[in-house]
Design an enzyme around this catalytic site. Structure first.
Site, short mmCIF file in Angstrom:
data_model
loop_
_atom_site.label_atom_id
_atom_site.label_comp_id
_atom_site.label_asym_id
_atom_site.label_seq_id
_atom_site.Cartn_x
_atom_site.Cartn_y
_atom_site.Cartn_z
N ARG A 1 41.07 63.48 74.26
CA ARG A 1 41.55 62.31 73.52
C ARG A 1 41.23 61.06 74.33
O ARG A 1 41.65 60.93 75.48
CB ARG A 1 43.05 62.43 73.27
N ARG B 1 51.40 56.57 76.29
CA ARG B 1 50.10 56.99 75.76
C ARG B 1 49.34 55.81 75.13
O ARG B 1 49.70 54.66 75.32
CB ARG B 1 50.30 58.12 74.76
N CYS C 1 53.04 64.94 64.00
CA CYS C 1 51.98 64.07 64.52
C CYS C 1 51.41 63.12 63.47
O CYS C 1 50.93 62.04 63.82
CB CYS C 1 50.86 64.93 65.12
#
Length: 572
Positions: A73, A142, A478
């Site tokens: 990612r 994140r 998610c």
């Protein structure tokens, strides 16, 4: 009595700032995997060890190791990349990954199918474009999202700068990433860092932490779904005068465990622009010190806020940041979807928002050569490319003379928005075959379900209505299904829990409407609700609001009563 810390806490403590035995594991050619402890540490470096679950049974019968590979990612603050960076990611996807690119619900790119022996080569290619994957996963702050809409150019520019500043400030300082993946080479654009984590400490955060920056009236970043949010307060001249701060949102839960639940964020207060970075750090450090490190299911900031109370949490943030929050300023969201098609920016340049179904980009045959089409657009070398939080793309800052060419490329390859309002507002997580947590299909199945639901909507004259639908293969959320007007959450193979009643602007959670439905059950359950909505809706009433008003589900608060409908149905 003192509770035992969660196992991950010991792994982090002993890791020497995220090193573990990752270097040794990369050199082990006998297996495509890495050892269990390193599987937790590698997340902090932006990747997950996965295997192809479609092949598990066959490989098991042949006594072969699972088909291991890694999902990477990329860290892309605000979702903005240059054409050169896009081309590099496209090249990596075709050279080292599975030939596709996945746009995520957190405004970045995932690459699937990278085998262990190709990890270093892949990360070096990414590094050459001043990109990296560090802290895109793991118990840290994140990828920071921000409103990607360039037609709000002045406010968007401020939001993007704040997102990038927060991301830079909260990125781990360990040199482990450079040492392990770039083999000691200097990270492009930066100097090597000492092994000091002034914000995180040796054990980082209790769980993942997600931050977003929103610019009303668009709530495309789903500000209420995240640990920390900044909502721009904009004056008549489009200047950002300050930020409303939100804390305590989060989507994850576990089936059957009512002490876990999704939660919408609370408004903490209003801060001045110059105080935003200090506020972000203070919220993170309070969660670092107060978050539950004994139970990972209770470790997110949403539970810390519930346990301590918003007033106590606010006072601690004010003390650490050295500021005093003002009362939140008025603002209004109108939707959380993307604005498709061409828009005109304040500077005269044009921007095209493209539809990417469930975020998966691939070359799927004639009329659907999406990877090739975007490569062709990027090679024009104009403007930038922006990933939206809804898994779509914006080709931004296009000169007028290039509009027709880009429009033709997009139209020829299925990148323009579909007619169906439901499909325009759909999202799905990856789920099977690569996600180890998936209980059911999501990305591969939602298009098939959409076909059936579109038929139902068409019969009731609702095809063009904007209705938000989201699907996940497990309850971790998610794709943020609990904030969708229609949410579908995997319960088991081919079966889903159906949620209704969320607000169109993302400010209210849904509630469980029906459990463990198969394909026919979902279609059968929704058809009469669609019919009633077509007959009885009021002027301007959105689908989620109607299902609450009509009594299909009760209105939910920010989290604690999320399971109330479930309990009521079971007791009845």
């Amino acid at each position: 009595m003192t509770k035992e810390l969660a196992r991950n806490e010991y792994i982090k403590e002993a890791s020497e700032y995220l090193r573990g035995t990752l270097t040794e594991g990369l050199e082990d050619a006998i297996t495509g995997a890495i050892v269990e402890d390193d599987q937790q540490l590698v997340k902090f470096h932006g990747m997950y060890l996965q295997d192809d679950r479609d092949l598990r049974a066959e490989r098991g019968r042949k006594r072969m190791e699972k088909a291991f590979s890694f999902m990477l990612r990329v860290r892309i603050s605000g979702g903005v990349v240059t054409p050169e960076q896009w081309l590099a990611l496209d090249h990596v996807a075709r050279t080292y990954a599975n030939g596709t690119m996945r746009l995520t619900t957190r405004q970045t790119v995932q690459l699937h199918g990278v085998i262990k022996s190709n990890l270093r080569a892949t990360l070096k290619e990414i590094d050459k474009q001043l990109l990296n994957t560090i802290a895109a996963c793991g118990d840290v702050n994140r990828n920071v999202m921000s409103n990607p809409n360039p037609y709000q150019s002045r406010a968007h520019g401020v939001a993007l700068k704040l997102a990038q500043a927060i991301s830079d400030h909260l990125t781990p300082k360990t040199a482990a990433y450079r040492e392990i993946w770039l083999e000691g080479e200097k990270i492009a654009g930066g100097e090597p860092k000492e092994d000091v984590e002034p914000i995180y400490g040796k054990t980082y955060l209790p769980r993942k932490f997600k931050t977003v920056v929103a610019v009303p009236p668009s709530n495309d970043v789903d500000v209420y779904a995240h640990d920390l949010g900044f909502i721009a307060i904009v004056d008549a001249a489009a200047n950002v005068t300050g930020w409303n701060v939100t804390i305590g949102g989060g989507m994850g839960m576990t089936h059957g465990e009512t002490d876990t639940y999704p939660r919408t964020a609370d408004l903490l207060g209003y801060c001045k622009p110059e105080d935003a970075l200090r506020v972000a750090e203070a919220v993170v450090t309070v969660q670092r010190d107060w978050g539950d490190r004994t139970s990972r299911k209770h470790a997110r900031l949403k539970y810390t806020v519930e346990d301590r109370g918003i007033d106590v949490f606010r006072a601690e943030v004010e003390a650490r940041a050295g500021i005093k929050f003002e009362a939140p300023k008025p603002f209004a969201f109108t939707s959380m979807g993307d604005r498709y098609g061409w828009t005109q920016g304040d500077d005269g340049k044009a921007h095209l928002t493209l539809f990417v179904q469930n975020g998966r980009l691939r070359d799927a045959g004639p009329g659907a050569q999406q990877m090739s089409a975007l490569r062709q657009i990027a090679r024009l070398g104009i403007g930038d490319i922006r990933i939206t939080p809804n898994q779509n793309l914006i080709i931004a800052n296009v000169p007028v003379e290039k509009q027709a060419q880009i429009d033709e490329i997009a139209k020829a390859n299925g990148l323009l928005a579909p007619w169906s309002g439901l499909r325009r507002n759909s999202m799905a997580c990856v789920a099977l075959p690569t996600c180890g947590l998936a209980l059911a299909e999501s990305e591969r199945y939602l298009p098939q379900l959409m076909d059936a639901l579109d038929e139902s909507l068409s019969r009731h004259g609702l095809s063009a209505d904007e209705i938000v639908i989201r699907m996940t293969g497990c309850p971790n959320g998610c794709a943020r299904p609990y904030l969708a007007e229609i949410g579908l959450v995997g319960k088991g193979p081919g079966r889903y829990n159906l949620y209704l009643g969320a607000a169109f602007d993302g400010s209210r959670l849904s509630k469980l409407y029906a459990e463990s439905l198969d394909h026919d059950g979902i279609v059968t359950a929704l058809d009469p609700v669609f019919a009633a909505y077509a007959r009885e809706r009021q002027a301007g009433e959105h689908f989620g609001d109607y299902t609450v008003r009509a009594g299909f589900v009760a209105q939910t608060s920010n989290g604690r009563d999320f399971h109330a409908n479930t309990r009521a149905r079971r007791s009845a």
